[in-house]
Design a protein around this motif. Structure first.
Motif, PDB file in Angstrom:
ATOM      1  N   UNK A 266       7.379   3.756  -0.310  1.00 20.55           N
ATOM      2  CA  UNK A 266       8.103   3.893  -1.580  1.00 20.55           C
ATOM      3  C   UNK A 266       8.246   2.579  -2.338  1.00 20.55           C
ATOM      4  N   UNK A 267       8.105   1.453  -1.632  1.00 22.37           N
ATOM      5  CA  UNK A 267       8.239   0.154  -2.301  1.00 22.37           C
ATOM      6  C   UNK A 267       6.906  -0.588  -2.385  1.00 22.37           C
ATOM      7  N   UNK A 268       5.799   0.109  -2.252  1.00 23.95           N
ATOM      8  CA  UNK A 268       4.479  -0.534  -2.326  1.00 23.95           C
ATOM      9  C   UNK A 268       4.276  -1.332  -3.608  1.00 23.95           C
ATOM     10  N   UNK A 269       4.762  -0.793  -4.713  1.00 23.85           N
ATOM     11  CA  UNK A 269       4.515  -1.410  -6.019  1.00 23.85           C
ATOM     12  C   UNK A 269       5.516  -2.505  -6.360  1.00 23.85           C
ATOM     13  N   UNK A 270       6.485  -2.740  -5.496  1.00 25.51           N
ATOM     14  CA  UNK A 270       7.546  -3.707  -5.786  1.00 25.51           C
ATOM     15  C   UNK A 270       6.983  -5.115  -5.997  1.00 25.51           C
ATOM     16  N   UNK A 271       7.156  -5.629  -7.210  1.00 26.70           N
ATOM     17  CA  UNK A 271       6.788  -7.009  -7.566  1.00 26.70           C
ATOM     18  C   UNK A 271       5.319  -7.348  -7.316  1.00 26.70           C
ATOM     19  N   UNK A 272       4.449  -6.352  -7.371  1.00 28.78           N
ATOM     20  CA  UNK A 272       3.023  -6.637  -7.210  1.00 28.78           C
ATOM     21  C   UNK A 272       2.515  -7.462  -8.398  1.00 28.78           C
ATOM     22  N   UNK A 273       1.689  -8.492  -8.133  1.00 24.02           N
ATOM     23  CA  UNK A 273       1.094  -9.249  -9.237  1.00 24.02           C
ATOM     24  C   UNK A 273       0.089  -8.395  -9.997  1.00 24.02           C
ATOM     25  N   UNK A 274      -0.327  -8.857 -11.160  1.00 23.27           N
ATOM     26  CA  UNK A 274      -1.222  -8.075 -12.020  1.00 23.27           C
ATOM     27  C   UNK A 274      -2.693  -8.200 -11.639  1.00 23.27           C
ATOM     28  N   UNK A 275      -3.051  -9.257 -10.882  1.00 16.63           N
ATOM     29  CA  UNK A 275      -4.465  -9.510 -10.628  1.00 16.63           C
ATOM     30  C   UNK A 275      -4.924  -9.142  -9.221  1.00 16.63           C
ATOM     31  N   UNK A 276      -3.986  -8.765  -8.336  1.00 20.58           N
ATOM     32  CA  UNK A 276      -4.343  -8.395  -6.977  1.00 20.58           C
ATOM     33  C   UNK A 276      -3.259  -7.452  -6.451  1.00 20.58           C
ATOM     34  N   UNK A 277      -3.626  -6.580  -5.495  1.00 18.04           N
ATOM     35  CA  UNK A 277      -2.655  -5.661  -4.894  1.00 18.04           C
ATOM     36  C   UNK A 277      -2.489  -6.051  -3.444  1.00 18.04           C
ATOM     37  N   UNK A 278      -1.278  -6.487  -3.077  1.00 16.08           N
ATOM     38  CA  UNK A 278      -1.020  -6.970  -1.733  1.00 16.08           C
ATOM     39  C   UNK A 278      -0.614  -5.852  -0.778  1.00 16.08           C
ATOM     40  N   UNK A 279      -1.046  -5.973   0.469  1.00 14.59           N
ATOM     41  CA  UNK A 279      -0.574  -5.111   1.538  1.00 14.59           C
ATOM     42  C   UNK A 279      -0.014  -5.977   2.665  1.00 14.59           C
ATOM     43  N   UNK A 280       0.688  -5.349   3.598  1.00 16.95           N
ATOM     44  CA  UNK A 280       1.328  -6.089   4.684  1.00 16.95           C
ATOM     45  C   UNK A 280       1.416  -5.223   5.923  1.00 16.95           C
ATOM     46  N   UNK A 281       1.680  -5.882   7.058  1.00 11.23           N
ATOM     47  CA  UNK A 281       1.973  -5.167   8.278  1.00 11.23           C
ATOM     48  C   UNK A 281       3.460  -4.854   8.320  1.00 11.23           C
TER      49      UNK A 281
END
Length: 205
Positions: A69-84
């Protein structure tokens, strides 16, 4: 002290082995990028990711998130970050804008040079996309500075945080529209984590 509490490992990926007789898949090179997905430098990649990870409190942080539900939180405009995860396993369902490269660590740390070196000696990981092993970029300790927000989940005081960044990182060119599975899984020492993403890529931004 530059050690990030609770975030000695912000995201891992260790590919589960199949049967002993089965050959391992050949990693797909992350060097194949488009103009819209040119890779960031070792410093910029880590600084941006840590700023993202430290930009929101625990109740809405994408690293703590166990559903997506918080995947899009504060994502930058030029890359999409993921995490463990901070430990344990999660399943996340996330919307990803079209035309955006993906990036994240299989295993990483922001600390001192000595701690980073020791940490990487015991770290191992991998990332798979739609069943295909991705090539990982090994980053030795390098000086970075990231921005931590108030009440951030990594336990740092608000403001600019200098550290040595290190880890195994994946950079994935923009995905085709549709559904994709991203598996982030791994360990370092006694720490283990698993994050399985169902990514839904839109046809346009």
């Amino acid at each position: 002290m530059l050690i990030v509490p609770r975030l000695w490992i912000a995201a891992f990926a260790l590919l589960l082995a199949g049967c002993a007789a089965a050959p391992e898949p050949t990693p797909v090179s992350s060097e194949t990028t488009t103009a819209a997905g040119e890779q960031l430098s070792d410093q910029d990649l880590q600084a941006k990711w840590w700023t993202w990870a430290a930009s929101s409190p625990e109740n809405r942080n994408p690293v703590v998130d166990d559903t997506g539900q918080w995947c899009a939180e504060n994502q930058p405009k030029d890359v999409w970050f993921f995490a463990g995860t901070f430990g344990g396993a999660v399943n996340r369902r996330c919307q990803v804008p079209a035309g955006r490269p993906l990036a994240g660590p299989a295993v990483n740390l922001a600390s001192t040079d000595a701690n980073c070196t020791a940490f990487m000696a015991n770290a191992k990981g991998s990332v798979t996309l739609d069943g295909q092993l991705m090539e990982l970029r090994r980053i030795a300790p390098v000086a970075i500075t990231y921005q931590a927000a108030r009440d951030n989940v990594v336990g740092q005081r608000e403001g600019r945080v200098p550290a040595q960044g290190c880890g195994l990182w994946a950079w994935i060119p923009p995905l085709k529209p549709g559904e994709h599975e991203l598996l982030v899984k791994g360990q370092s020492g006694t720490f283990t984590t698993t994050a399985r993403y169902l990514l839904i890529v839109s046809s346009s931004d």
